[in-house]
Design an enzyme around this catalytic site. Structure first.
Site, PDB file in Angstrom:
ATOM      1  N   ASP A 252       0.949  -1.262   0.077  1.00  0.00           N
ATOM      2  CA  ASP A 252       0.003   0.009   0.043  1.00  0.00           C
ATOM      3  C   ASP A 252       0.770   1.257   0.029  1.00  0.00           C
ATOM      4  O   ASP A 252       2.205   1.000   0.388  1.00  0.00           O
ATOM      5  CB  ASP A 252      -0.893  -0.013   1.224  1.00  0.00           C
ATOM      6  CG  ASP A 252      -2.171   0.640   0.790  1.00  0.00           C
ATOM      7  OD1 ASP A 252      -2.032   1.620   0.129  1.00  0.00           O
ATOM      8  OD2 ASP A 252      -3.128   0.566   1.642  1.00  0.00           O
ATOM      9  N   GLU A 605     -17.373  10.255   4.654  1.00  0.00           N
ATOM     10  CA  GLU A 605     -16.901   9.117   4.950  1.00  0.00           C
ATOM     11  C   GLU A 605     -15.849   8.476   3.863  1.00  0.00           C
ATOM     12  O   GLU A 605     -16.096   8.566   2.887  1.00  0.00           O
ATOM     13  CB  GLU A 605     -17.751   7.893   5.276  1.00  0.00           C
ATOM     14  CG  GLU A 605     -18.919   7.694   3.857  1.00  0.00           C
ATOM     15  CD  GLU A 605     -19.874   6.610   4.243  1.00  0.00           C
ATOM     16  OE1 GLU A 605     -19.507   5.780   4.998  1.00  0.00           O
ATOM     17  OE2 GLU A 605     -20.750   6.744   3.124  1.00  0.00           O
TER      18      GLU A 605
END
Length: 861
Positions: A252, A605
Site C-alpha cells: 500500500d 466517510e
C-alpha cells in the site's frame, strides 16, 4: 552480474517461456536500475528498450482517475446486487476500458499514473464495523459473498486468453485491515486464529486459489506485531506456500515507510525495504523513494541481490504476460480503440447495476408511486449532489443522471418540485442548490487563464457542481489552461447570514500550477482566492454575506485553471438551517408525496481525511445515526402529514431510528454511479422491481457493538451479533411475493464429500421480479461457530406465476468451520440449513432443513 548487451535478448522473444524471459531482462540491469524498477513509478531503461511504467492504477467500480469512464455503483452497492454474472461483466468493462486507455496513452507516449494495466482492485477487506469510512469500498461484511463476487470481478479483469492477461487485478489490503483510519499507519492487529481462518482470510484465499489473481496488495497495519508488508508468515507461509500464489505483491502507498516509522520494526529505511522484499513484497507504492534504499541494504548485508532479482522476475513476468514486450499483432487486446471507453453497452450495464443494487428496505404500500396526477416533492441534500453518485476511487461520470433529474424525466417536470432542505451536516458547506439561481446560470469558457479574447464555449447550467478530472470542461476547451465564468442571479431562501466558498477538493493535484477564483455578489465586496497546486494545506476564509431579503441579486463566479490536471468544482454555502428546512416544508405542503434524499457522501466517510466534526473522525464515523441537520429535516417533513419516502445514499449503514418507523417507504441507494438518478426513478415508478439485498447489517446504533479498535469478531456482523437490528444482512423487499417449496438434500454426507441442495421458487405476485435465494448454514451443537453463515446465493428472474428450481453445491470448505487453532474442519455434526429470500426469522420467505455429517476431516490452510 550485468549480462552483455550484445547477447541475444531472450526477453524479446514472444515464444520463449515467460520465466526465462523475465530472468533474462532482470539479469541485464544494474543494482541501481533494479531498485528503481521496484517502485510503483518505474523509470524507463532506454538501452534495454524498457519504457517507463507506473503500476498504480485504480478500478474499484470502473476505471478510475484517468478521465471519462463507465462509473458503476460504489463497491458496496455492487455487493448489494448479489450477482456474480454482473460482477464478471463489470470486470470485463474495466479490462476493455483499461486497455483502450492504455493503448491510447502508449500512442501518445503517456506513461503517467492511472494509465497502466495493473489495477489495485478489488478491496476485499471485511466490513466488520459500520464506523469504518472505507467500508464503502468493500463487498460487505460476509467472507463468502465478498470472496465469490471478488473472484468473478478478477476473472473479468484478467480475461481468459491462454497466453496474455488483458489486465491485472489486485485484491487488497492483505490482511486484517478495516480501520480506524487515523491509526492505520501504526496499528497492530492480533486476531485469534479462529477469526483469521473464519473471517479475515477466506476471501483472500478464494481470490488467489480460484480467481488466480496475478497481484495482491499488502496492508498498512501490522499483524501480530509485524507490519503486513514485512510479514513473512502472511506473504510466504500462507500466500505462497499454502495458497500457491505465484504473482507479485505491491505495498500500500507508504506502507514500507510505516515498517520504519509506524510500526518501528526497522531502524533505517534500507532495513525496512529489505525486510519487505525478503518477506515477499515485490514493489512499493513509494512516497519517500523507499525502494531506492535497496542498494544500500545490499551493501550492508540486509538483503542479497538475488532476493531483489526474485521480486523483479515476478514483476516482469506480469508485464510480459500483459504483452508489453511483444509485437502488437501478437497481443489480442492491443487494437482496442479509445472509442471502446464508456460505450453505449457499458452505459447500459451501469444502469443495470444501479437498478440491481438498490435495496427496498421498507414499503407500507407507498411504492411504486402512482403514475397519475401525484405531485412529488423532492427534498434533501443528495438529490442534486454529484458526489452522491460517485463515491470514491471513481472515474469521471460524463452524462451522469442526478436523482432529481431522473425523477423529472420519469414523472414529468411539471409534477416535481425541489428544495434542498438541509446540508449533509451543519459543520460542512453544501452545494448551493439550483433553486438559489432563478433562471439558471450561464457558463462561459475561455482557452486562457485571464478571460481574454472570444469565448470558445457557453453552456446553460442549473448550478455549479462539476467533475472535470481528465476531460475537457466543454468542447474545444483546453483542460490544462482555461477560465470559466458562471453568471446569473442568486436568491437566498430567506433573509439571514450566509457563507460561500468554491470547493475544489481534488485541487489541481500535482505540479506548480495554480487555480484562482473570484466570487461576486451584488452589493458585497468580491472574494478573490488563489490556490497553489503544490500546497496541500491551504485554508481560506469563506465569503460572509448578510441578506436583508430574498430579492435576486447579480451573481458570478470566475474560475481560472493552470495545471496538467483539471479539478472538480462545487460552489457551496452554509445557509441558515431554519431557512432551508422551512423552504422544504413549504414545498412538501404543496405535494402529495415527499421523496426525501438523505445520507452521506465520500467527503465525509472515506480514506484517511482531515475531518473532525461531530459524528465523523478522519474518514471514519463516530456515530451511525443520520446527521442531526438531516434528522431534523425528516422530522419536519413527517410533521406535515404528507407520506414520506426516504432514499438513503451512503456507503455504509445509517440508523434512522424514529424516522424509519414513520416513513412510508425506505430505499437504500448507496453511491449508485453514473446512472443512479435514472435507476432510482425507475424503482420509484415501478418500471424496475427492486431486487437488491443488504451486504451489511444495519444496526440500531453502535452501543451494542465492541470498540471499533477491537478486531475480535464476537458481537460483530450478522454471523456473531445476536441483538436487534434495524435491517438484517441479506434483507431486501420486492413489489411482488415469492414462495419456496420442495427442498431437497442428502440426509447424510461423509466428511470431505459435497452436499447438493435444491429448492423451487415461485413468483406468487402480479409483477415480474428478481429473487435472491440465499442459503445459510449453522451447526448449533458446535461451540464458537457463527450463528449462521451464508454459503450460497442465486439470483433468479421470474414472471408472475412462474416457478423455477435452483440448486446449490456445498463443497467441503463450505461445510468447514474453524477450531480454536484456526484449522478448518468438517466434523461429525448435525447441520441446520435455510434457503430463502433473506435470513431465517426475519420475515423473509424460505424453507429449512437439516442433514448430518459423519466422520471428520481437516482441510488445508
Amino acid at each position: 552480474m550485468l549480462a552483455s548487451s550484445a547477447s541475444a535478448q531472450l526477453y524479446r522473444d514472444p515464444d520463449a517461456p515467460v520465466a526465462k524471459r523475465a530472468a533474462d531482462i532482470v539479469s541485464r540491469m544494474t543494482l541501481e536500475e533494479k531498485a528503481a524498477q521496484m517502485q510503483n513509478a518505474a523509470p524507463g531503461i532506454e538501452r534495454l528498450g524498457i519504457p517507463p511504467y507506473d503500476y498504480w492504477n485504480e478500478a474499484l467500480h470502473g476505471v478510475a482517475r484517468s478521465g471519462e469512464a463507465t462509473v458503476f455503483p460504489q463497491a458496496i452497492g455492487m455487493a448489494a446486487t448479489f450477482d456474480r454474472d454482473l460482477m464478471h461483466l463489470e470486470g470485463r468493462t474495466v479490462a476493455v476500458e483499461g486497455r483502450a486507455k492504455y493503448n491510447q496513452a502508449q500512442r501518445e507516449k503517456n506513461y503517467d499514473r492511472y494509465y497502466g494495466l495493473t489495477f489495485w482492485s478489488p478491496n476485499i477487506n471485511i466490513f466488520r464495523d459500520p464506523r469504518w469510512g472505507r467500508g464503502q469500498e468493500t463487498l460487505g461484511e460476509d467472507p463468502y459473498l465478498t470472496g465469490t463476487l471478488a473472484t468473478e470481478f478478477i476473472k473479468g479483469v484478467q480475461g481468459d486468453d491462454p497466453h496474455y492477461l488483458e489486465a491485472v487485478a489486485t485484491p487488497k489490503h492483505y490482511a486484517v485491515h478495516s480501520g480506524p483510519e487515523p491509526l492505520r499507519h501504526g496499528f497492530n492487529v492480533d486476531p485469534s486464529p479462529r477469526d483469521m481462518s473464519e473471517t479475515y482470510l477466506p476471501a483472500f484465499r478464494r481470490t488467489i486459489t480460484q480467481g488466480k489473481a496475478e497481484s495482491l496488495m499488502c496492508a498498512y497495519n501490522a499483524v501480530g506485531g509485524t507490519a503486513a508488508c514485512a510479514n513473512s508468515h502472511l506473504l510466504q507461509d500462507i500466500l505462497r506456500d499454502d495458497w500457491g500464489f505465484s504473482g507479485f505483491v505491491t505495498s500500500d502507498c507508504g506502507a514500507i515507510d510505516d515498517i520504519l516509522n509506524g510500526h518501528h520494526n526497522a531502524t533505517s529505511m534500507a532495513q525496512a525495504a529489505a525486510m519487505a522484499v525478503k518477506a515477499g513484497t515485490d514493489t512499493g507504492c513509494d512516497f519517500k523513494d523507499e525502494m531506492l534504499s535497496l542498494p544500500e541494504a545490499v551493501k550492508k548485508g540486509y538483503i542479497d541481490e538475488s532476493q531483489m532479482d526474485r521480486a523483479l522476475e515476478r514483476l516482469f513476468a506480469a508485464r510480459i504476460r500483459l504483452g508489453m514486450f511483444d509485437p502488437a499483432d501478437r497481443v489480442p487486446f492491443s487494437s482496442i480503440p479509445i472509442s471502446a471507453d464508456h460505450s453505449p453497452e457499458h452505459k447500459a450495464l451501469a444502469l443495470r447495476a444501479a437498478r440491481e443494487s438498490i435495496v427496498l428496505l421498507k414499503n407500507d404500500g407507498a411504492l411504486p408511486l402512482a403514475a397519475g396526477a401525484q405531485k412529488i416533492a423532492v427534498v434533501g441534500p443528495t438529490a442534486t449532489a454529484l458526489i452522491g453518485l460517485e463515491g470514491n476511487y471513481n472515474g469521471t461520470p460524463v452524462g451522469a443522471v442526478l436523482p432529481l433529474d431522473g425523477i423529472e424525466q420519469t414523472f414529468g417536470k411539471d409534477r416535481v418540485s425541489y428544495a434542498q432542505g438541509a446540508p449533509f451536516t451543519e459543520s460542512v458547506p453544501v452545494m448551493v442548490p439550483r433553486t438559489a439561481f432563478p433562471g439558471g446560470l450561464t457558463a462561459t469558457f475561455y482557452n486562457n487563464a485571464d478571460f481574454s479574447g472570444d469565448p470558445v464555449a457557453t453552456r446553460q447550467v442549473p448550478a455549479i457542481d462539476v467533475n472535470w478530472a481528465g476531460i475537457d470542461p466543454a468542447p474545444g476547451v483546453d483542460p490544462k489552461t482555461f477560465s470559466v465564468r458562471w453568471s446569473g442571479r442568486i436568491a437566498p431562501p430567506a433573509a439571514g447570514d450566509y457563507e460561500f466558498e468554491l470547493q475544489t477538493r481534488r485541487r489541481c493535484d500535482v505540479g506548480n500550477g495554480s487555480e484562482r477564483y473570484t466570487i461576486h455578489i451584488e452589493g458585497v465586496p468580491d472574494q478573490q482566492v488563489e490556490m497553489k497546486c503544490n500546497k496541500r494545506d491551504q485554508t481560506f476564509e469563506p465569503m460572509k454575506v448578510h441578506f436583508d431579503d430574498t430579492t435576486p441579486r447579480a451573481f458570478s463566479v470566475e474560475f481560472a485553471h493552470q495545471s496538467s490536471r483539471a479539478s472538480d468544482i462545487t460552489f457551496a454555502w452554509k445557509a441558515p438551517l431554519g431557512a432551508l428546512r422551512a423552504e422544504a416544508v413549504e414545498t412538501a405542503k404543496d405535494a402529495d408525496v415527499v421523496v426525501a434524499f438523505v445520507g452521506l457522501n465520500a467527503w465525509l466517510e472515506g480514506e484517511e481525511m482531515q475531518l473532525e466534526i461531530p459524528g465523523f473522525d478522519g474518514g471514519d464515523r463516530t456515530s451511525i445515526a443520520l446527521p442531526a441537520a438531516q434528522r431534523k429535516l425528516l422530522d419536519a417533513l413527517e410533521a406535515t402529514g404528507k407520506p414520506v419516502v426516504i432514499v438513503l445514499q451512503s456507503g455504509s449503514a445509517i440508523a434512522l431510528g424514529d424516522a424509519n418507523m414513520r416513513a412510508k417507504a425506505v430505499l437504500q441507494a448507496w453511491y449508485p454511479g453514473e446512472q443512479g438518478g435514472r435507476a432510482i426513478a425507475d424503482i420509484l415508478s415501478g418500471k424496475t422491481n427492486p431486487s437488491g439485498r443488504l451486504p451489511v447489517t444495519f444496526y440500531q446504533s453502535t452501543d451494542e457493538l465492541p470498540p471499533f479498535t477491537d478486531y475480535a469478531m464476537k458481537g460483530r456482523t450478522y454471523r456473531y451479533f445476536d441483538g436487534k437490528v434495524e435491517y438484517p444482512f441479506g434483507h431486501g423487499l420486492s413489489y411482488t411475493q415469492f414462495g419456496y417449496s420442495g427442498l431437497k438434500l442428502t440426509p447424510s454426507v461423509k466428511a470431505g464429500d459435497p452436499q447438493t441442495v435444491s429448492v423451487t421458487i415461485r413468483n406468487d405476485g402480479k409483477v415480474a421480479g428478481d429473487e435472491v435465494a440465499q442459503l445459510y448454514l449453522s451447526v448449533p451443537g458446535r461451540p464458537a461457530t457463527p450463528i449462521r453463515s451464508l454459503k450460497g446465493y442465486n439470483r433468479v428472474h421470474l414472471a408472475p406465476g412462474e416457478s423455477r428450481t435452483v440448486s446449490f453445491k456445498l463443497d467441503p470448505r463450505d461445510l468447514a468451520f474453524a477450531d480454536d487453532k484456526g484449522v478448518m474442519r468438517v466434523t461429525q455434526s448435525a447441520y441446520r440449513l435455510w434457503v430463502g429470500g433473506g435470513q431465517p426469522d426475519t420475515g423473509a420467505p424460505g424453507v429449512s432443513g437439516s442433514f448430518d455429517v459423519t466422520g471428520s476431516i481437516a482441510l488445508p490452510r
